[in-house]
Design a protein around this motif. Structure first.
Motif, PDB file in Angstrom:
ATOM      1  N   PHE A  91       0.860  -1.665  -0.468  1.00 45.99           N
ATOM      2  CA  PHE A  91       0.193   0.007  -0.165  1.00 45.99           C
ATOM      3  C   PHE A  91       1.285   1.448  -0.726  1.00 45.99           C
ATOM      4  CE2 PHE A  91      -2.616   3.442   3.023  1.00 45.99           C
ATOM      5  CZ  PHE A  91      -2.882   3.800   1.495  1.00 45.99           C
ATOM      6  N   ASP A  92       1.456   1.429   0.748  1.00 46.98           N
ATOM      7  CA  ASP A  92       3.220   2.639   0.785  1.00 46.98           C
ATOM      8  C   ASP A  92       3.002   3.011  -0.178  1.00 46.98           C
ATOM      9  OD1 ASP A  92       4.532   4.216   2.248  1.00 46.98           O
ATOM     10  OD2 ASP A  92       5.372   2.846   2.296  1.00 46.98           O
ATOM     11  N   ASP A  93       3.608   1.147  -1.020  1.00 49.59           N
ATOM     12  CA  ASP A  93       4.114   1.382  -2.377  1.00 49.59           C
ATOM     13  C   ASP A  93       3.440   2.142  -3.652  1.00 49.59           C
ATOM     14  OD1 ASP A  93       6.576   0.622  -0.926  1.00 49.59           O
ATOM     15  OD2 ASP A  93       6.367  -1.558  -2.375  1.00 49.59           O
ATOM     16  N   ILE A  94       2.418   2.059  -3.865  1.00 46.25           N
ATOM     17  CA  ILE A  94       1.443   2.817  -4.773  1.00 46.25           C
ATOM     18  C   ILE A  94       1.068   3.890  -4.229  1.00 46.25           C
ATOM     19  CG2 ILE A  94      -0.091   0.596  -5.293  1.00 46.25           C
ATOM     20  CD1 ILE A  94      -2.227   2.402  -3.402  1.00 46.25           C
ATOM     21  N   LEU A  95       1.412   4.517  -3.734  1.00 51.29           N
ATOM     22  CA  LEU A  95       1.062   5.679  -3.102  1.00 51.29           C
ATOM     23  C   LEU A  95       2.288   6.546  -3.329  1.00 51.29           C
ATOM     24  CD1 LEU A  95      -0.030   5.829   0.638  1.00 51.29           C
ATOM     25  CD2 LEU A  95      -1.179   6.241  -1.429  1.00 51.29           C
ATOM     26  N   TYR A  96       3.604   5.914  -3.579  1.00 53.39           N
ATOM     27  CA  TYR A  96       4.830   7.052  -4.274  1.00 53.39           C
ATOM     28  C   TYR A  96       4.533   7.412  -5.592  1.00 53.39           C
ATOM     29  CZ  TYR A  96       7.729   5.762  -0.571  1.00 53.39           C
ATOM     30  OH  TYR A  96       8.397   5.680   0.552  1.00 53.39           O
ATOM     31  N   GLY A  97       5.052   8.808  -6.026  1.00 51.56           N
ATOM     32  CA  GLY A  97       4.458   9.422  -7.750  1.00 51.56           C
ATOM     33  C   GLY A  97       2.804   9.486  -7.127  1.00 51.56           C
ATOM     34  N   PHE A  98       2.169   9.586  -6.388  1.00 51.30           N
ATOM     35  CA  PHE A  98       0.473  10.305  -6.231  1.00 51.30           C
ATOM     36  C   PHE A  98       0.632  11.384  -5.508  1.00 51.30           C
ATOM     37  CE2 PHE A  98      -3.079  11.410  -4.377  1.00 51.30           C
ATOM     38  CZ  PHE A  98      -3.826  10.527  -5.484  1.00 51.30           C
ATOM     39  N   LYS A  99      -0.134  12.137  -6.141  1.00 46.94           N
ATOM     40  CA  LYS A  99       0.406  13.746  -5.827  1.00 46.94           C
ATOM     41  C   LYS A  99      -1.057  14.176  -5.672  1.00 46.94           C
ATOM     42  CE  LYS A  99       2.659  18.283  -6.514  1.00 46.94           C
ATOM     43  NZ  LYS A  99       2.844  19.220  -8.028  1.00 46.94           N
ATOM     44  N   GLY A 100      -1.683  14.392  -4.842  1.00 45.00           N
ATOM     45  CA  GLY A 100      -2.976  15.275  -4.737  1.00 45.00           C
ATOM     46  C   GLY A 100      -3.508  14.791  -3.170  1.00 45.00           C
ATOM     47  N   GLU A 101      -5.280  14.454  -3.685  1.00 50.72           N
ATOM     48  CA  GLU A 101      -5.733  14.359  -2.722  1.00 50.72           C
ATOM     49  C   GLU A 101      -6.321  13.072  -1.852  1.00 50.72           C
ATOM     50  OE1 GLU A 101      -8.466  17.183  -1.503  1.00 50.72           O
ATOM     51  OE2 GLU A 101      -9.503  15.914  -3.024  1.00 50.72           O
ATOM     52  N   ILE A 102      -6.463  11.989  -0.663  1.00 47.13           N
ATOM     53  CA  ILE A 102      -7.191  11.232  -0.801  1.00 47.13           C
ATOM     54  C   ILE A 102      -8.235  11.559  -0.149  1.00 47.13           C
ATOM     55  CG2 ILE A 102      -6.611   8.582   0.298  1.00 47.13           C
ATOM     56  CD1 ILE A 102      -4.006   8.206  -0.716  1.00 47.13           C
ATOM     57  N   ILE A 103      -9.495  10.992  -0.813  1.00 45.19           N
ATOM     58  CA  ILE A 103     -10.536  10.880   0.853  1.00 45.19           C
ATOM     59  C   ILE A 103     -11.093   9.994   1.238  1.00 45.19           C
ATOM     60  CG2 ILE A 103     -13.233  12.396   0.459  1.00 45.19           C
ATOM     61  CD1 ILE A 103     -12.398  13.651  -1.642  1.00 45.19           C
ATOM     62  N   TRP A 104     -11.403   9.253   2.076  1.00 51.29           N
ATOM     63  CA  TRP A 104     -11.783   8.486   2.937  1.00 51.29           C
ATOM     64  C   TRP A 104     -13.029   9.114   3.311  1.00 51.29           C
ATOM     65  CZ3 TRP A 104      -7.864   4.786   5.433  1.00 51.29           C
ATOM     66  CH2 TRP A 104      -8.302   3.953   5.738  1.00 51.29           C
ATOM     67  N   LYS A 105     -14.201   8.422   3.080  1.00 49.88           N
ATOM     68  CA  LYS A 105     -15.397   8.234   3.622  1.00 49.88           C
ATOM     69  C   LYS A 105     -16.182   7.422   4.309  1.00 49.88           C
ATOM     70  CE  LYS A 105     -17.453  10.116  -1.232  1.00 49.88           C
ATOM     71  NZ  LYS A 105     -18.706   9.789  -2.586  1.00 49.88           N
ATOM     72  N   GLU A 106     -17.102   7.397   5.135  1.00 54.32           N
ATOM     73  CA  GLU A 106     -17.246   6.278   5.960  1.00 54.32           C
ATOM     74  C   GLU A 106     -15.606   5.754   6.933  1.00 54.32           C
ATOM     75  OE1 GLU A 106     -20.402   5.415   6.623  1.00 54.32           O
ATOM     76  OE2 GLU A 106     -21.127   6.671   4.758  1.00 54.32           O
ATOM     77  N   SER A 107     -14.953   7.049   6.566  1.00 53.11           N
ATOM     78  CA  SER A 107     -13.704   6.399   7.303  1.00 53.11           C
ATOM     79  C   SER A 107     -14.377   6.749   8.915  1.00 53.11           C
ATOM     80  CB  SER A 107     -12.317   7.774   7.537  1.00 53.11           C
ATOM     81  OG  SER A 107     -12.876   8.605   7.880  1.00 53.11           O
ATOM     82  N   SER A 108     -14.879   6.478   9.684  1.00 56.20           N
ATOM     83  CA  SER A 108     -15.074   5.908  10.944  1.00 56.20           C
ATOM     84  C   SER A 108     -15.288   4.749  11.343  1.00 56.20           C
ATOM     85  CB  SER A 108     -16.520   7.313  12.166  1.00 56.20           C
ATOM     86  OG  SER A 108     -17.596   6.883  10.784  1.00 56.20           O
ATOM     87  N   LYS A 109     -16.329   4.239   9.952  1.00 53.62           N
ATOM     88  CA  LYS A 109     -16.332   2.668  10.037  1.00 53.62           C
ATOM     89  C   LYS A 109     -14.955   2.271   9.776  1.00 53.62           C
ATOM     90  CE  LYS A 109     -18.945  -0.481   6.953  1.00 53.62           C
ATOM     91  NZ  LYS A 109     -18.230  -1.486   6.864  1.00 53.62           N
ATOM     92  N   SER A 110     -14.394   2.542   9.157  1.00 48.37           N
ATOM     93  CA  SER A 110     -13.498   2.265   8.968  1.00 48.37           C
ATOM     94  C   SER A 110     -12.280   1.389  10.509  1.00 48.37           C
ATOM     95  CB  SER A 110     -12.325   2.843   7.554  1.00 48.37           C
ATOM     96  OG  SER A 110     -12.418   2.776   6.745  1.00 48.37           O
ATOM     97  N   LYS A 111     -12.099   2.956  11.028  1.00 50.99           N
ATOM     98  CA  LYS A 111     -11.262   3.114  12.134  1.00 50.99           C
ATOM     99  C   LYS A 111     -12.210   2.103  12.844  1.00 50.99           C
ATOM    100  CE  LYS A 111     -10.566   6.629  15.255  1.00 50.99           C
ATOM    101  NZ  LYS A 111     -10.562   7.775  17.153  1.00 50.99           N
ATOM    102  N   GLN A 112     -13.057   1.698  13.078  1.00 48.76           N
ATOM    103  CA  GLN A 112     -14.055   0.450  13.923  1.00 48.76           C
ATOM    104  C   GLN A 112     -13.615  -0.446  13.546  1.00 48.76           C
ATOM    105  OE1 GLN A 112     -18.104   1.199  14.794  1.00 48.76           O
ATOM    106  NE2 GLN A 112     -17.660  -0.510  15.835  1.00 48.76           N
ATOM    107  N   ASN A 113     -13.150  -1.079  12.061  1.00 49.38           N
ATOM    108  CA  ASN A 113     -12.884  -2.412  11.893  1.00 49.38           C
ATOM    109  C   ASN A 113     -12.285  -2.655  11.527  1.00 49.38           C
ATOM    110  OD1 ASN A 113     -16.271  -2.467  10.564  1.00 49.38           O
ATOM    111  ND2 ASN A 113     -15.631  -1.530   8.750  1.00 49.38           N
ATOM    112  N   LEU A 114     -10.860  -1.322  11.186  1.00 51.94           N
ATOM    113  CA  LEU A 114      -9.521  -1.424  11.509  1.00 51.94           C
ATOM    114  C   LEU A 114      -9.224  -1.425  12.855  1.00 51.94           C
ATOM    115  CD1 LEU A 114      -8.796  -0.082   8.454  1.00 51.94           C
ATOM    116  CD2 LEU A 114      -9.101  -2.653   8.582  1.00 51.94           C
ATOM    117  N   GLY A 115      -9.971  -1.843  13.756  1.00 50.66           N
ATOM    118  CA  GLY A 115      -9.774  -1.417  15.339  1.00 50.66           C
ATOM    119  C   GLY A 115      -8.679  -2.438  16.087  1.00 50.66           C
ATOM    120  N   PHE A 116      -9.204  -2.578  17.556  1.00 49.94           N
ATOM    121  CA  PHE A 116      -8.231  -3.140  17.930  1.00 49.94           C
ATOM    122  C   PHE A 116      -8.599  -4.635  17.582  1.00 49.94           C
ATOM    123  CE2 PHE A 116      -7.328  -5.812  22.055  1.00 49.94           C
ATOM    124  CZ  PHE A 116      -6.643  -5.400  22.965  1.00 49.94           C
TER     125      PHE A 116
END
Length: 130
Positions: A49-74
């Motif tokens: 994932f880190d690798d594909i971000l090299y060369g990317f210039k702009g913005e990443i919008i993470w929709k439903e990030s609170s759901k992801s925060k819970q799902n990818l949590g403890f």
């Protein structure tokens, strides 16, 4: 992940939709869909994932990030490190155990926090959590 490119200054916008996944493999599928569609490999690791971000210039919008925060949590993070420890090689078992101990002690990062840190480490990317 949806990618849009503005012709003006080559800045891109990528959208991660947290409602499309509930675990790390689903996240990898979400972020592999567009940028990797013509490749014969898919993202399957945090480093990938880190690798594909090299060369990317702009913005990443993470929709439903609170759901992801819970799902990818403890809980999922604990399982992630326990699986590495159980599997052993090629993983660094000592490091995985250290990360698991830190997580249990309330000092470690969840997978969501690790992903955020990876994105924010790329200075040409602006992250917007929605």
């Amino acid at each position: 992940m949806e990618w849009n490119t503005s012709n003006k200054n080559k800045k891109k916008t990528a959208v991660i939709n947290g409602s499309h996944f509930s675990d790390l493999s689903g996240f990898y599928e979400e972020v592999s869909d567009v940028p990797m569609k013509d490749e014969d490999w898919k993202i399957g690791t945090l480093d990938g994932f880190d690798d594909i971000l090299y060369g990317f210039k702009g913005e990443i919008i993470w929709k439903e990030s609170s759901k992801s925060k819970q799902n990818l949590g403890f809980d999922l993070t604990k399982e992630f490190y326990e699986n590495k420890i159980t599997q052993g090689k090629p993983f660094n078992i000592d490091l995985a155990q250290q990360k698991l101990n830190e997580l249990i002690d309330g000092k470690g990062q969840t997978l969501f926090e690790i992903l955020i840190e990876i994105i924010e480490s790329h200075k040409k990317i602006m992250l917007i959590l929605k």
